[in-house]
Scaffold this active site. Sequence first.
Site, short mmCIF file in Angstrom:
data_model
loop_
_atom_site.label_atom_id
_atom_site.label_comp_id
_atom_site.label_asym_id
_atom_site.label_seq_id
_atom_site.Cartn_x
_atom_site.Cartn_y
_atom_site.Cartn_z
CD GLU A 315 42.77 33.23 36.09
OE1 GLU A 315 43.58 33.78 36.87
OE2 GLU A 315 43.15 33.42 34.86
CB CYS A 408 47.33 41.18 36.01
SG CYS A 408 46.27 39.88 36.86
#
Length: 642
Positions: A315, A408
């Site tokens: 990420e 999230c």
Amino acid sequence: MTEPTRSAGPVAPTARAVAALHPLPADAVQLSPTGLLGGWQARNAAATLPHCVDNLDTAGNLANLRRVVGDGPTAFAGMWFADTDVYKTLEAAAWELGRTGTLSPRLSGFLADTASLLEKAQDPDGYLDSYYQSDHRDRQWTELHFSHEMYCAGHLIQAAVAAARAPGTDAAAVQQLVGVARRFADLLVRRYGPDGTAAICGHPEIETALVELYRLTGHEPYLDLAARFVDRRGHGLIEPDKLGPRYYQDHQPVRTADEVTGHVVRQLYLLAGAVDVAVETHDSELLTAAERLWDSALGSKTYLTGGQGSRHRDESFGDPYELPPDRAYAETCAAIGSFQWAWRLLLATGRARYADEMERLLHNGIAGSTGVDGTSFFYSNPLQLRTGHDGSHEDAPSQRLGWYSCACCPPNLARLMASLHAYLATGDQSGLQLHLYATGTFGPVEVSTRYPWDEQITISLTEDAATPWTLALRVPSWCADARLTVNGEPDATAAEDGYLRLTRAWRTGDQVVLTLAMPPRLVRPHPRIDAVRGTAALTRGPLVYCLEHADVSLPGVVLEDLALDPGRPIEVVHREDALAPVTLLAPVVARPAEAAPLYRTGPRDEPPATTAGTVTAIPYFLWANRAPGPMRVWIPTAAPEA
């Protein structure tokens, strides 16, 4: 806690902060649901936020906390940092209650019930983390590189700050929630302050939360601890593992770093906190470092949509110019983090470039993450989806999903949209600054516009002024032709540092009309971005456009067969009854290539071009709202091959 903070937004620099701009009070701004941004807020209130509240139950997040007090299931559910989804949704509920100024029974009940649950679940010393309280008490504070304990605390604190600042929240629930947050923050001060252990969290977030708690309470140890956490980065406090120190933002001190790197959300949250610390402690060196890292991010590591992060594996930011469109990670939370960082830099410096980036992010990288239904979301946001893409896994789906195993992003979107009105304008002794344009009321002015679909923005004054003050209007960097009229008369004021500034003793009924010419444009990539060399993208105003499969109707042609014809004009089409009010007609040629060899040695093997035509291009943020299928932002240009 002082009463003036009751109507502040998510970022509220103190009077002593060295900041060029200060946000308007949150209750001084009301967005109209008839405009694009106000419509997004209304959709968030009606769909996204209730959807998040529902999923906290079905996914087990609230049950995890009930389990701590002996009233939950036998097994922990979800990610070990699942508490943060509760806190972000709490924050969103607080901002929504404050925005409307009314006590929504469902939202106020959710806030009060959850505040009570958190108070019951909290340990006597202030510790609160359902994963480590339920099964892993012996591991508390022992695996900070990956535990997210302080990350969770940060989101809890931000929820409490939102509740305290939002005028529509119940006073008893506010007191309860702020008490929980302060007890946890006080525990952190004892453990990691000047008399405690030198340590950092593997996921930054606590830094900006502590600064905001300081701004709310005036308690200096919170600010001091935030500054310590920022300055402890880059000193090897996190034990090495396979992900490496860059992933955890522990590779180099913030003050000396010259390149954004590692896990994108961690990097952006850290830099947002660094700016907060810098303005409150008058630390010009730290602010300079944040601006230097901004140059790194925007210079070679940001997608056309504002998205950041080119690597799925960790990420992370990739190398300079490593920006493949189909492999873009461009996480939704990263776009939100970049927006938050840009807002803080705008407040700190007053520089228009940060508002420009907020606009790009909001209308592209952030907006594209949410479906028109308000209940489906992208976690990553690619700029290309190929024909035949395998979207069966949530890591790279072909369409938005209602929830994720690591959820999230949806609560993060909910809290941003609920507080969106607090990010659009600022005010100071000189007057009012409008940075992002939307229909609504901003202190002493009313704005009416169909922006970004329309070029015209009308600002009407609603109050008489005894003394002159300055109305500052941002001219976006993409706009080469901005025109003004004041009370119907042309005004020749020139833009300075990205803003048109009009100073006068304004009277009720005065009217300013700003016209931002937005012809369609072809944008070409930097030649070092190998993945999109030889392509171009379509834009109009702040919007990036894309081609989507649903608009390709040429027989035997798939999306990858199309090439733009740069020699023919792009047409603007207004369609009030369509998915997008404004589309573009892109001139294309097609080369059906299904039978072509995988590799070829000369031009004679090239598929012949079909008759030239046009294909509708829609705003990038609206893709994937029809049937799943391919899409692309960067389109090959029809140029003869050498």
